[in-house]
Design a protein around this motif. Structure first.
Motif, short mmCIF file in Angstrom:
data_model
loop_
_atom_site.label_atom_id
_atom_site.label_comp_id
_atom_site.label_asym_id
_atom_site.label_seq_id
_atom_site.Cartn_x
_atom_site.Cartn_y
_atom_site.Cartn_z
N SER A 1 13.52 2.26 -0.35
CA SER A 1 13.63 2.01 -1.79
C SER A 1 12.41 2.47 -2.57
CB SER A 1 13.84 0.51 -2.03
OG SER A 1 12.72 -0.21 -1.53
N ASN A 2 11.52 3.23 -1.89
CA ASN A 2 10.29 3.70 -2.54
C ASN A 2 9.50 2.53 -3.13
OD1 ASN A 2 8.35 5.49 -3.45
ND2 ASN A 2 9.48 6.05 -5.30
N PRO A 3 9.07 1.56 -2.29
CA PRO A 3 8.41 0.35 -2.79
C PRO A 3 7.03 0.63 -3.37
CG PRO A 3 8.21 0.47 -0.41
CD PRO A 3 9.11 1.61 -0.82
N LYS A 4 6.60 -0.30 -4.21
CA LYS A 4 5.26 -0.21 -4.78
C LYS A 4 4.23 -0.86 -3.86
CE LYS A 4 6.77 1.70 -8.58
NZ LYS A 4 8.18 1.82 -8.16
N ILE A 5 4.68 -1.85 -3.06
CA ILE A 5 3.80 -2.53 -2.12
C ILE A 5 4.50 -2.61 -0.76
CG2 ILE A 5 2.58 -4.67 -1.55
CD1 ILE A 5 2.52 -5.34 -4.52
N LEU A 6 3.77 -2.26 0.29
CA LEU A 6 4.27 -2.40 1.66
C LEU A 6 3.41 -3.43 2.39
CD1 LEU A 6 6.11 -1.42 4.02
CD2 LEU A 6 4.32 0.26 4.56
N ILE A 7 4.05 -4.48 2.89
CA ILE A 7 3.35 -5.49 3.69
C ILE A 7 3.65 -5.21 5.15
CG2 ILE A 7 3.08 -7.95 4.19
CD1 ILE A 7 4.03 -8.54 1.35
N ILE B 1 0.40 5.43 14.37
CA ILE B 1 1.05 4.60 13.35
C ILE B 1 0.14 4.38 12.15
CG2 ILE B 1 1.97 2.29 12.85
CD1 ILE B 1 3.87 4.01 14.49
N LEU B 2 -1.14 4.15 12.40
CA LEU B 2 -2.10 3.96 11.30
C LEU B 2 -2.26 5.23 10.48
CD1 LEU B 2 -4.87 1.82 13.06
CD2 LEU B 2 -3.09 1.03 11.47
N ASP B 3 -2.32 6.39 11.15
CA ASP B 3 -2.40 7.66 10.43
C ASP B 3 -1.14 7.87 9.60
OD1 ASP B 3 -4.90 8.35 11.37
OD2 ASP B 3 -4.15 9.55 13.04
N LEU B 4 0.00 7.52 10.18
CA LEU B 4 1.26 7.64 9.45
C LEU B 4 1.25 6.78 8.18
CD1 LEU B 4 4.26 8.42 9.15
CD2 LEU B 4 4.81 6.50 10.66
N MET B 5 0.80 5.53 8.32
CA MET B 5 0.77 4.64 7.15
C MET B 5 -0.15 5.17 6.06
SD MET B 5 0.89 0.89 9.00
CE MET B 5 0.83 0.02 7.44
N ILE C 1 -0.82 -1.17 0.14
CA ILE C 1 -0.49 -1.73 1.45
C ILE C 1 -1.27 -3.03 1.66
CG2 ILE C 1 -0.67 -1.43 3.96
CD1 ILE C 1 -0.23 1.54 3.58
N ILE C 2 -0.57 -4.06 2.15
CA ILE C 2 -1.22 -5.28 2.65
C ILE C 2 -0.97 -5.30 4.15
CG2 ILE C 2 -1.32 -7.79 2.59
CD1 ILE C 2 -0.15 -7.67 -0.23
N ILE C 3 -2.01 -5.23 4.94
CA ILE C 3 -1.84 -5.21 6.39
C ILE C 3 -2.39 -6.51 6.98
CG2 ILE C 3 -3.99 -3.91 6.77
CD1 ILE C 3 -2.44 -2.52 9.12
N ILE C 4 -1.56 -7.19 7.74
CA ILE C 4 -1.93 -8.44 8.39
C ILE C 4 -2.32 -8.12 9.82
CG2 ILE C 4 -1.17 -10.79 8.91
CD1 ILE C 4 -0.91 -10.06 5.93
N THR C 5 -3.52 -8.49 10.23
CA THR C 5 -3.96 -8.12 11.58
C THR C 5 -5.07 -9.04 12.08
OG1 THR C 5 -4.77 -6.27 12.93
CG2 THR C 5 -5.66 -6.45 10.71
N HIS C 6 -5.23 -9.08 13.39
CA HIS C 6 -6.39 -9.74 13.99
C HIS C 6 -7.32 -8.70 14.59
CE1 HIS C 6 -3.63 -9.10 17.38
NE2 HIS C 6 -4.74 -8.97 18.07
#
Length: 322
Positions: free
Chosen positions: A171-177, A193-197, A208-213
């Protein structure tokens, strides 16, 4: 630049028969347009609950009991479910930690991407499959014409994650979580995957909001970092400041316990103890039982989230800028 998303004093609670558990407590941060924000912390810190709160996916017995989530000047918490459905998946999309549990095992990849497209756009099935092929090309899946006929079990973990990204981008989002998007992938595939993002972010001009440890992921992709502990934000700064001059003892211990190729240690550094369960939170600073700097004050009074230089924040009685 005006932020596209503002989270203000967010409080998310879960109710049991005998108790009320606060999983996210007075969390505030913002996301600028075309920015990548990383939310980091150990398991149980409230990262994923924060992302689900933004998406409006907190189900009973959970409830968002306080705060605001402002997107493009609109408070998402004041919207009815039907109104939220127009934003969820369209303007704000999310990819989850394990794609195999998100993809339908009995439908082809093409069918699932096509359905996601037609749910958001009024186009024919034929055109939706053409669009699906374009999305697979965008996420760099080879031979997309062949892949759309395959099922999730026929793809590798990295390929399945790419498919999930393709669906999120339909949907061509404005924010990707992205919630732990590289977990369970080997190091080489993680980097891809990180390069792709990063490439997709530049092409589509989204945030982008990325959730990670994983602090390696943070160093690779983030512009700014929010560090969470036991439901609270304990530090917030740009990524360079976090790595070069962490202020909170918890952030310092996280960085110290991350091994790098140039770091040789006799004993693997750790943070003693565990993140407290939300139902067993202590008085004072929530990190004080595990903190080497803790004093009586830390166990009796909770520090505020204090603004420092260069628009950074820290929640600690003894944080000093260098």
């Amino acid at each position: 630049m005006e932020p596209i998303l503002k989270v203000k004093g967010l409080k998310t609670e879960f109710y049991t028969i005998n108790n009320k558990i606060t999983a996210v407590d007075d969390v505030s941060f913002s996301v600028k347009r075309k920015e990548t924000l990383a939310i980091v912390g150990e398991s149980g810190s409230g990262k994923s609950v924060t992302s689900l709160s933004i998406m409006g996916l907190i189900m009973p017995p959970g409830k968002i009991s306080g705060g605001e989530i402002e997107y493009n000047g609109k408070n998402l918490l004041s919207l009815k479910e039907k109104e939220m459905q127009q934003i969820r998946g369209n303007e704000i999309s999310m990819i989850f930690q394990e794609p195999m549990t998100s993809l339908n095992p009995v439908l082809t990849i093409g069918k699932q991407i096509s359905e996601a497209i037609r749910k958001r756009q009024k186009i024919s099935i034929k055109d939706s499959y053409k669009k699906a092929i374009e999305l697979l090309q965008l996420v760099e899946i080879p031979s997309p014409e062949r892949r759309i006929k395959e099922y999730p079990y026929q793809l590798s973990g990295g390929m399945r994650q790419r498919v999930m990204i393709a669906i999120a981008l339909a949907s061509n989002p404005k924010i990707l979580i992205a919630d732990e998007p590289t977990t369970a992938l080997d190091v080489t595939i993680q980097a891809q995957i990180l390069d792709l993002m990063k490439n997709v972010k530049e092409k589509m001009g989204m945030s982008i909001i990325i959730i990670t440890h994983d602090l390696g992921v943070v160093a690779e992709i983030a512009d700014r970092v929010v560090v969470m502990y036991a439901g609270k934000v304990v530090e917030q700064a740009d990524v360079v400041s976090i790595f070069n001059n962490p202020l909170h003892p918890y952030t310092k211990r996280l960085l110290a316990s991350s091994l790098t190729i140039d770091k040789q240690v006799q004993k693997f550094p750790t943070i003693r103890g565990n993140v407290p369960h939300p139902s067993q939170l202590l008085k004072g600073c929530r990190f004080h039982p595990r903190c080497e700097l803790a004093t009586k004050q830390c166990s009796e009074k909770e520090p505020i989230l204090e603004m420092k230089r260069n628009n950074r924040e820290v929640r600690c009685w003894y944080a000093k800028e260098e």
